[in-house]
Design a protein around this motif. Structure first.
Motif: not given
Length: 299
Positions: A209, A262, A254-259, A296, A249, A251-252
């Motif tokens: 984060t 996980t 945040q998406r990479i962070k979530r992956q 990524n 962005t 959103s980009e």
């Protein structure tokens, strides 16, 4: 030092061979020409564990009988011991389980296959006067269910076969296997899985984060020029990252962070089979996340 697995039909002469082997090994260790310290030679059997013959009459009683043998075997194996397991050992899956336990302790292994015809085994079984006999149906069932060892599989190798016609055990072959044989390393299935520290999940979430926020702040300051960027995550932690020459962005990221989170959450909660200690510290996670982002993010 070594695990010797005796296998054969019931009443095929396994206990006789185990005693012969124990006697030969102990005499060799006591010989003045033996250069090392004498090792303990132990025999483990159903009789020593007071497992009755009728325990093999059904699966409900057979399973705890095998469990008692396996537990006792694990207690007695060691670097100063040659353990001879004198039991039916007629299921190849159980022999494999014993083999894995020996490999975990880095012991040499050897399988001794005591061969006798079914007719001879029946004859010797019926002639017993010591009361150690199987119920007739159980005896026939064990003969039918026996899974013969094979030198082609690793858990039965080296395999030394002793037919009923031999008066003694081939001690030279067995000695070579238990004293000079290859010690195989534990396989992945037997290795303890390193566990992550209790605060690893919190460190993973906090670090990723913080890095996302630092990247967005750096982009605002530089106008999205990209290239090598130094991110100050803490007073004593600075990370280098190469960003594409465009605005990345939120959103980009945040998406990479979530992956990323996980994938690494699974490794933290279930353990990892990576060799050596796995570092779940802030610096290590930040460096891994940098590599993940660079791989990524589209140019």
């Amino acid at each position: 030092m070594a695990l010797v697995t005796i296998s054969g039909y019931p009443c095929s002469g396994k206990s006789t061979r185990a005693l012969q082997l124990k006697d030969h090994l102990e005499r060799r260790f006591q010989d003045p020409s033996y250069p090392g310290q004498p090792l303990k030679v132990l025999i483990l059997s159903d009789d020593i564990l007071n497992v009755p013959r009728d325990a093999y009459s059904n699966g409900r009683s057979e399973k705890p009988a095998r469990g008692a043998l396996f537990t006792a075997m694990q207690r007695q194996m060691g670097q100063d011991t040659i353990l001879i397991v004198d039991a039916l050992n007629y299921i190849k899956g159980f022999r494999y389980q014993m083999y894995c336990a020996a490999r975990e302790l880095k012991l040499r292994v050897c399988t001794v296959y005591v061969v006798a015809t079914q007719e001879l085994c029946r004859e010797w079984h019926n002639a017993r006067t010591d009361g150690l006999v199987y119920p007739p149906e159980t005896f026939e069932n064990l003969l039918m269910r026996y899974e013969e060892p094979s030198s082609m599989v690793r858990w039965d190798s080296p395999l030394i076969t002793i037919p009923w016609t031999d008066e003694d055990v081939p001690i030279d072959d067995i000695w070579k296997a238990v004293m000079e044989g290859t010690v195989k390393p534990p396989n992945a299935g037997t290795q303890a899985i390193p566990k992550a520290p209790t605060d690893a999940l919190r460190t993973l979430e906090h670090t990723t984060t913080t890095m996302v926020a630092a990247i967005m702040a750096e982009q605002s300051a530089s106008g999205g020029l990209g290239g090598p960027v130094a991110l100050a995550l803490a007073s004593d932690l600075k990370i280098q990252i190469t960003l594409p020459s465009r605005n990345v962005t939120l959103s980009e990221l945040q998406r990479i962070k979530r992956q990323f989170v996980t994938v690494h959450k699974k490794a933290i909660t279930l353990g990892t089979t990576e060799k050596g200690a796995v570092d779940w510290g802030e610096h290590s996670i930040a460096n891994k996340f940098v590599v993940y982002i660079e791989e990524n993010l589209k140019p």
